[in-house]
Design a protein around this motif. Sequence first.
Motif, short mmCIF file in Angstrom:
data_model
loop_
_atom_site.label_atom_id
_atom_site.label_comp_id
_atom_site.label_asym_id
_atom_site.label_seq_id
_atom_site.Cartn_x
_atom_site.Cartn_y
_atom_site.Cartn_z
N GLY A 168 0.69 -1.18 -0.06
CA GLY A 168 0.13 -0.14 0.23
C GLY A 168 0.99 1.17 -0.05
N ALA A 169 1.93 1.21 0.83
CA ALA A 169 2.74 2.54 0.69
C ALA A 169 3.54 2.72 -0.70
N SER A 170 3.89 1.81 -1.27
CA SER A 170 4.35 1.67 -2.57
C SER A 170 3.32 2.22 -3.53
N VAL A 171 2.13 1.75 -3.40
CA VAL A 171 1.03 2.28 -4.45
C VAL A 171 0.99 3.87 -3.85
N LEU A 172 0.80 4.15 -2.78
CA LEU A 172 0.58 5.56 -2.42
C LEU A 172 1.96 6.32 -2.93
N THR A 173 2.91 6.00 -2.83
CA THR A 173 4.25 6.88 -3.33
C THR A 173 4.11 6.66 -4.85
N GLY A 174 3.73 5.71 -5.55
CA GLY A 174 3.56 5.67 -7.10
C GLY A 174 2.49 6.70 -7.47
N LEU A 175 1.55 6.75 -6.64
CA LEU A 175 0.26 7.52 -6.99
C LEU A 175 0.69 8.99 -7.40
N TYR A 176 1.69 9.66 -7.04
CA TYR A 176 2.44 10.92 -7.21
C TYR A 176 2.97 10.96 -8.72
N THR A 177 3.16 9.87 -9.25
CA THR A 177 3.61 9.81 -10.82
C THR A 177 2.41 10.11 -11.67
N ILE A 178 1.35 10.21 -11.31
CA ILE A 178 0.14 10.23 -12.15
C ILE A 178 -0.50 11.60 -11.30
N GLN A 179 -0.21 12.59 -11.95
CA GLN A 179 -0.46 14.02 -11.48
C GLN A 179 -1.93 14.34 -11.17
N SER A 180 -2.98 13.66 -12.24
CA SER A 180 -4.25 13.67 -11.82
C SER A 180 -4.89 13.08 -10.73
N LEU A 181 -4.29 12.38 -10.24
CA LEU A 181 -4.61 11.49 -8.82
C LEU A 181 -4.36 12.00 -7.86
N CYS A 182 -3.33 12.97 -7.60
CA CYS A 182 -2.70 13.64 -6.63
C CYS A 182 -3.86 14.36 -6.01
N ASN A 183 -4.16 14.03 -4.48
CA ASN A 183 -5.24 15.00 -3.74
C ASN A 183 -6.64 14.68 -4.19
N SER A 184 -6.75 13.43 -5.13
CA SER A 184 -8.08 13.00 -5.22
C SER A 184 -8.72 12.26 -4.30
N GLU A 185 -9.88 11.90 -4.56
CA GLU A 185 -10.62 11.06 -3.61
C GLU A 185 -10.10 9.61 -3.34
N LEU A 186 -9.59 9.08 -4.65
CA LEU A 186 -8.87 7.71 -4.38
C LEU A 186 -7.37 8.07 -3.61
N HIS A 187 -6.75 9.04 -3.64
CA HIS A 187 -5.54 9.54 -2.98
C HIS A 187 -5.92 9.32 -1.47
N ILE A 188 -7.07 9.99 -1.11
CA ILE A 188 -7.60 10.33 0.51
C ILE A 188 -7.76 8.90 0.87
N SER A 189 -8.58 7.89 -0.03
CA SER A 189 -8.93 6.52 0.46
C SER A 189 -7.80 5.85 0.66
N LEU A 190 -6.73 5.88 -0.35
CA LEU A 190 -5.73 4.94 -0.05
C LEU A 190 -4.60 5.39 1.08
#
Length: 527
Positions: free
Chosen positions: A206-228
């Motif tokens: 989960g921590a790896s997915v959370l870190t990698g989420l920042y490589t997709i700018q559109s997902l940063c600070n999204s509801e998915l980001h918060i839930s994850l």
Amino acid sequence: MPPQRRKIISCGTCRRLRTRCEKLPGLNVCRRCDRLRIECNFPNIRLSLDEARTSCGPSTDNQVQIRPEAPGEVQQRLSAIEDSLAEIKVLLANSSNPPKPSSECALEESRRSIRSSSGSPANDGVVEEFSKTAPISVIRNLGHIITGTSPDASMNEGLTDCVSIGLVNESLCHTIFRGLQSLPLKRYGLDFNPWEMRYRSPLLFGASVLTGLYTIQSLCNSELHISLFEHVEGLATKAILRTPLPLESVRAFMMLSTWDLVPAKLDRYIDSWLMSGIGLMHGLLTIDFPRSIVPPDWKREMTMRTWNLLCLTHLEFSVGTGRPPVLGPEHLENHETSLGDSWDKKLNAQTLLFTALFAFIVAKNKSFSEMFEYSDIERWRTNNKSLIEADDSLSLLFAYSCAQLILYRHLLKVLTGSLQVSEPPERIQARTDSLIELAIYHSLKIMNLYLTIVASDVVVTPAFNSLMCTNAAVTVVEFKHRVKNARETSTLIKTLHSSIENIGRPIKAMGWAASVMDRVAMEARET
């Protein structure tokens, strides 16, 4: 041909306790008796099962044969309990006198060794040996021996990964992990295959997915980001109370304490000093520390790199928050030469830098002149000259300027505080002016270096770097009337503020500093 009868290969103690007996190769002792340090007796002649029964005495019709279900087993179990109590008594007796310094002088020498910033402490072996023979450790280890289980058997998170609960689908995870491949994985603590961690360590996955989420700018600070983030936060909360904790969970603590992974919409932050301290304490229980890595082993290197990253983060936030480290220098500096990679050398050099800085700040009974003789920090710069002058030394230069800014701000506080000194006022003023100029110089350097690093390959920024950039901006604003070029400085702070917002969470103090410096620049243009 009659079937071959099973041979008795157990020693007397294991046979009485009805436990598995494993004889050590080439020795006339079993593994269990060797660990318990008790006498081990194997029969000179291994009898068959029937011969062993008859050797205890003739059997009559009135005698009850001892079988697993027979009532006579009660007496046998009582005998086994008595043997176990006797073994515990022997084990506790052997552990009642652990090695220790023989006098108060020896104790003071050990303390001085711990405070020393070079070399291994003299009592390191004593501490390690005592940790094996301390009463509680003995009892817990004895429980594993009696039950035949391994301490590692409890090293299981028992958690559920974010894909299994439907929070993230596998397709998105593949996209995220492909984005991670473009990053300097070693620097991010991601030099492993995240997919292997899905079931092995849902927290690290989960921590790896959370870190990698920042490589997709559109997902940063999204509801998915918060839930994850909330999912990973919950897993970390549960993992904290488990011991011993798998190394993968320790690595997850390192990632959560080092990187600023909290969505900007959430009005909270991770206490990196606390999180890294928890990771260090769990790591101390989990990691088998080698003195050196010979022959090279990638798993051992990855383990030591995780430890070194945790040490650096914890020291940075100890200096940054004014809180003491949870571990002493004998643990924080024990592995500075264990890895030979260029990046690892820079990492360990930063650890030594912040160790020296913290030792200087907390040192007591310094005279006025001694406060301005920070020879250990300057010696660090001399010893690491080749690393600092390398082409890829931006992180080391950034760390050095951060250390210098913290040092100068500390000395300014001392000079303007209630310290009674016998120095002439003009000398104190001269020192104050010099410290302010140095603080401004390193503040500007920190902000410029940060923007250069971000422009290269940074997707998610270390929490310490963002906070130190904010501290640099606030320092410049505090001494704004001494800034030579207010317009350029204002542009620099606004650019920095925008950059931190794009790759991390906005810091309110940074926005305030940008606003104040912008007004100063406008006033300068008007005059």
